[in-house]
Structure formats: structure tokens, C-alpha cells
Scaffold this motif. Structure first.
Motif, mmCIF file in Angstrom:
data_model
loop_
_atom_site.group_PDB
_atom_site.id
_atom_site.type_symbol
_atom_site.label_atom_id
_atom_site.label_comp_id
_atom_site.label_asym_id
_atom_site.label_seq_id
_atom_site.Cartn_x
_atom_site.Cartn_y
_atom_site.Cartn_z
ATOM 1 N N LEU A 221 -5.200 0.915 14.356
ATOM 2 C CA LEU A 221 -5.398 2.199 13.689
ATOM 3 C C LEU A 221 -4.178 2.517 12.828
ATOM 4 C CD1 LEU A 221 -7.563 4.502 13.740
ATOM 5 C CD2 LEU A 221 -6.093 5.658 15.405
ATOM 6 N N THR A 222 -4.451 2.964 11.606
ATOM 7 C CA THR A 222 -3.367 3.266 10.660
ATOM 8 C C THR A 222 -3.437 4.719 10.209
ATOM 9 O OG1 THR A 222 -4.721 2.586 8.759
ATOM 10 C CG2 THR A 222 -3.351 0.894 9.797
ATOM 11 N N THR A 223 -2.333 5.222 9.702
ATOM 12 C CA THR A 223 -2.291 6.566 9.142
ATOM 13 C C THR A 223 -1.176 6.640 8.107
ATOM 14 O OG1 THR A 223 -2.294 8.935 9.693
ATOM 15 C CG2 THR A 223 -0.696 7.552 10.852
ATOM 16 N N ASN A 224 -1.049 7.808 7.473
ATOM 17 C CA ASN A 224 0.045 8.049 6.540
ATOM 18 C C ASN A 224 0.320 9.547 6.502
ATOM 19 O OD1 ASN A 224 -2.034 9.107 4.954
ATOM 20 N ND2 ASN A 224 -2.125 7.336 3.587
ATOM 21 N N HIS A 225 1.010 9.996 5.471
ATOM 22 C CA HIS A 225 1.378 11.406 5.381
ATOM 23 C C HIS A 225 0.162 12.337 5.294
ATOM 24 C CE1 HIS A 225 0.843 10.065 1.214
ATOM 25 N NE2 HIS A 225 0.471 11.303 0.963
ATOM 26 N N SER A 226 -1.014 11.784 4.953
ATOM 27 C CA SER A 226 -2.219 12.607 4.826
ATOM 28 C C SER A 226 -2.766 13.047 6.186
ATOM 29 C CB SER A 226 -3.314 11.835 4.092
ATOM 30 O OG SER A 226 -3.808 10.774 4.895
ATOM 31 N N GLU A 227 -2.301 12.404 7.263
ATOM 32 C CA GLU A 227 -2.784 12.641 8.626
ATOM 33 C C GLU A 227 -4.235 12.208 8.813
ATOM 34 O OE1 GLU A 227 -1.975 16.639 9.766
ATOM 35 O OE2 GLU A 227 0.202 16.374 9.756
ATOM 36 N N LEU A 228 -4.743 11.405 7.880
ATOM 37 C CA LEU A 228 -6.042 10.771 8.052
ATOM 38 C C LEU A 228 -5.823 9.361 8.593
ATOM 39 C CD1 LEU A 228 -7.752 11.962 4.751
ATOM 40 C CD2 LEU A 228 -8.009 12.931 7.048
ATOM 41 N N GLY A 230 -7.086 5.041 9.042
ATOM 42 C CA GLY A 230 -7.747 3.850 8.555
ATOM 43 C C GLY A 230 -7.687 2.779 9.626
ATOM 44 N N LEU A 231 -8.073 1.549 9.265
ATOM 45 C CA LEU A 231 -8.118 0.468 10.243
ATOM 46 C C LEU A 231 -7.791 -0.849 9.546
ATOM 47 C CD1 LEU A 231 -9.012 0.693 13.289
ATOM 48 C CD2 LEU A 231 -11.121 -0.451 12.592
ATOM 49 N N VAL A 232 -6.996 -1.680 10.238
ATOM 50 C CA VAL A 232 -6.714 -3.029 9.752
ATOM 51 C C VAL A 232 -6.963 -4.010 10.892
ATOM 52 C CG1 VAL A 232 -4.976 -2.236 8.094
ATOM 53 C CG2 VAL A 232 -4.256 -2.966 10.391
ATOM 54 N N ASP A 233 -7.117 -5.298 10.540
ATOM 55 C CA ASP A 233 -7.229 -6.299 11.589
ATOM 56 C C ASP A 233 -5.828 -6.785 11.963
ATOM 57 O OD1 ASP A 233 -6.405 -8.138 9.666
ATOM 58 O OD2 ASP A 233 -8.388 -9.059 9.436
ATOM 59 N N GLU A 234 -5.749 -7.746 12.860
ATOM 60 C CA GLU A 234 -4.444 -8.186 13.356
ATOM 61 C C GLU A 234 -3.624 -8.912 12.287
ATOM 62 O OE1 GLU A 234 -4.396 -11.419 16.242
ATOM 63 O OE2 GLU A 234 -6.538 -11.731 15.875
ATOM 64 N N TYR A 235 -4.273 -9.252 11.164
ATOM 65 C CA TYR A 235 -3.571 -9.916 10.072
ATOM 66 C C TYR A 235 -3.260 -8.935 8.938
ATOM 67 C CZ TYR A 235 -5.406 -13.834 12.717
ATOM 68 O OH TYR A 235 -5.723 -14.708 13.743
ATOM 69 N N PHE A 236 -3.334 -7.639 9.252
ATOM 70 C CA PHE A 236 -2.993 -6.556 8.320
ATOM 71 C C PHE A 236 -3.999 -6.395 7.185
ATOM 72 C CE2 PHE A 236 0.884 -8.235 10.214
ATOM 73 C CZ PHE A 236 1.495 -7.094 10.717
ATOM 74 N N ARG A 237 -5.172 -7.036 7.309
ATOM 75 C CA ARG A 237 -6.189 -6.879 6.283
ATOM 76 C C ARG A 237 -6.937 -5.565 6.509
ATOM 77 N NH1 ARG A 237 -8.348 -12.979 7.048
ATOM 78 N NH2 ARG A 237 -8.766 -12.034 9.092
ATOM 79 N N GLU A 238 -7.114 -4.811 5.428
ATOM 80 C CA GLU A 238 -7.738 -3.502 5.547
ATOM 81 C C GLU A 238 -9.237 -3.612 5.868
ATOM 82 O OE1 GLU A 238 -8.727 -0.718 2.105
ATOM 83 O OE2 GLU A 238 -6.895 0.201 2.908
#
Length: 322
Positions: A221-228, A230-238
Motif C-alpha cells: 500500500l502506498t500514499t503521499n501528501h494527498s493522504e490517498l 495506491g498499490l504496487v507489487d513487490e517489484y515497485f510496479r504500480e
């Protein structure tokens, strides 16, 4: 050997036929809503009871049909879309001791399942109070009631080697249930996942905040300053860009439920559900029941709208409108 193969072939056909027969004895129809009224339709959306009820339940095996409501009273529509109990009960009709149990607003009465005639008055048996708060067996000291967290003792030599550059006084390791947060003062550095033996270091654009297995593969699970999120796989692919308020991977039913901010209402979110066959249903859906269609299993899903279950098929068919 040829005889054995023929026998095996016909045995398989027989078993398949029997399984289909047993399955067909269950639910035939699906609650169908148009506006605020409910009826029944088949799996192809052919209407068998025009929408006319204020509510209708999912199929109830205990009564062999659906609880229908009209003008505040409940009756029963059987699996063949036939009204078998009129609207005479103030609450959904149940079955007890091989008889219907009906509440007419003043008292409970038994009704014959065979003749539908009223029988004797129901006499409630004395019983001890039942504690139904759901907390009776809760023990705050029982670790089974809490989400377990990792500790340093759970790490092996490989974990310690990977964490080596961050395993000293300059950094803090915050142990979670299945990963470790790495921080430096007030700076969030990233996470380490022991099951993957891998560190996910944040960048200027992305922070990693959790993970889970889905269909046997790990996703972070990913996030940024937007507080929303996203998701990536174990190889950092979105897999999903950072634009969702929630991302829920439901592994047992292979569903993905996403929610996004509503552009027309900042206090609302819009849900959509991705089915195992990649069909998209708008709303938050869960599995309801499996029926037969064209000789094969066909999954029905439901979503709750205004407190009632509304249904959709795995092919995207909506059994509700308006």
C-alpha cells in the motif's frame, strides 16, 4: 480397461447430474427492485413477480422462500414465486417445530405449513436471560482478542542482516503485525517486510504504509501528501495509482473494493468492486449466493442500499434500477 473407462465416464455424468439436481432444488429467483418496490426475477432478469412489495428478503431456506412485506405486514413467496402465506404477520414469519410462527400484532400463533390454517396459540417457554451483547467471552488480557505484533525475537539472521543499516540508535524500528516501520526522528523512512526479506524505502513522491497477500502475491500500500492510497507489487510496479480513499483486497472471494472521493460532494466517497473476472460493479459488493446458469455456476453479489440488499450477477447484470 475400456469397460472401466466407460463406467467412469457415466459415473461422472451421473454425479454431475445429481449435483445439478440438488442445486436446482435451492433458490430459483432473485429479489428485484425498481425504484422503491420489490419483486422477483430469474437469473436472466426475466420478471416473474412485478415490483409491488415494500421489501423482499434474500432466499430463506428455513421457510423455503422469500419474506415479502406489504403495508407493514409480512407473508411468504415460495421458491417458485407463488404466494404461500398472505400478509398476516407484523414480523417475518419463522418456522418452529414444523409449523409457521406468526405474530399478528397482539400475539403469536402457529400456522400449519401444509394447510396454511391457524392452529393453537404459541406459549413462550420460560428461559434464562440470554446475554447477547457479544462481549461475554471477551477478555482484554487474552492475546487472541488483540492483533498480534511482531517483536525482535521474531526476526531471524537474514532479517537482521537486511535491517542492519537501520538497526542502531539513529533509527527507530516500530513493530507492526506483519511489517516494521522505519523512522528517523520525525521522518518516516519506509517499511521492512520479514516475509519478503525486503525493505521499501520511501521516495519524495511515494511512502509505503502496509501490505498483504492477494491471490498468493504480495501487494504494498502506498500514499503521499494527498493522504490517498495506491498499490504496487513487490517489484515497485504500480497496480493502482494513488487516488483512492480505501483499497480493500478480499482474498477469500477474490474481490477488490475501491473507493474514491466524490468530485461533487467532498463528504462522500464512490465505491466500485472489481470481480474475479475483471467485471466492475459500482458500489460495495459482497458474495451472496451461487446459482446455476447455462449448466454452470453463476455467482450473485449484493450491495446494501437504504438498508436493504440489492443484487448483481457476475456478468455485471444489475437486478435493481432507479
Amino acid at each position: 480397461m475400456r469397460i472401466l473407462n466407460i463406467k467412469t465416464k457415466y459415473l461422472l455424468i451421473f454425479l454431475i447430474f445429481m449435483s445439478c439436481t440438488m442445486f436446482s432444488q435451492e433458490q430459483n429467483y432473485i429479489p428485484y427492485r425498481k425504484g422503491k418496490l420489490w419483486g422477483l426475477c430469474d437469473i436472466n432478469k426475466f420478471i416473474v413477480i412485478q415490483p409491488q412489495y415494500s421489501s423482499i428478503s434474500s432466499y430463506d431456506e428455513s421457510i423455503g422462500g422469500f419474506h415479502a412485506e406489504q403495508n407493514g405486514r409480512f407473508g411468504i413467496v415460495d421458491r417458485n414465486a407463488v404466494m404461500i402465506m398472505p400478509f398476516i404477520s407484523n414480523i417475518p414469519i419463522s418456522v418452529e417445530g414444523g409449523k409457521y410462527l406468526v405474530f399478528d400484532g397482539l400475539d403469536y400463533y402457529y400456522y400449519s405449513i401444509k394447510t396454511k390454517m391457524r392452529l393453537d396459540r404459541y406459549i413462550k417457554q420460560e428461559s434464562y436471560p440470554v446475554r447477547d451483547s457479544g462481549w461475554e467471552n471477551y477478555n482484554p488480557l487474552d492475546r487472541n482478542n488483540a492483533k498480534l505484533t511482531l517483536s525482535r525475537d521474531d526476526l531471524d539472521d537474514d532479517d537482521l542482516n537486511v535491517l542492519g543499516p537501520y538497526d542502531h540508535d539513529g533509527y527507530q524500528l516500530n513493530y507492526k503485525s506483519d511489517f516494521i516501520e522505519i523512522t528517523e526522528g520525525d521522518t518516516y523512512i519506509g517499511i521492512y517486510i520479514p516475509k519478503l526479506k525486503k525493505i521499501f524505502i520511501n521516495t519524495r513522491e511515494i511512502a509505503y504504509v502496509g501490505w498483504q497477500f492477494y491471490k498468493g502475491k504480495p501487494y504494498i500500500l502506498t500514499t503521499n501528501h494527498s493522504e490517498l492510497f495506491g498499490l504496487v507489487d513487490e517489484y515497485f510496479r504500480e497496480i493502482y495509482p494513488i487516488r483512492y480513499t480505501t483499497i480493500n483486497l478480499i482474498d477469500d472471494s477474490h474481490l477488490v473494493v475501491l473507493s474514491e472521493p466524490d468530485p461533487n460532494n467532498k463528504n462522500n466517497v464512490i465505491f466500485k468492486t472489481l470481480l474475479p473476472n475483471n467485471k466492475v460493479l459500482y458500489g460495495k459488493f459482497e458474495p451472496a449466493v451461487t446459482l446455476w446458469k447455462n449448466g454452470g455456476p453463476f455467482q450473485i453479489y449484493y450491495t446494501v442500499i437504504d438498508g436493504q440488499k440489492n443484487y448483481a450477477g457476475e456478468d455485471g447484470t444489475l437486478y435493481f434500477e432507479g
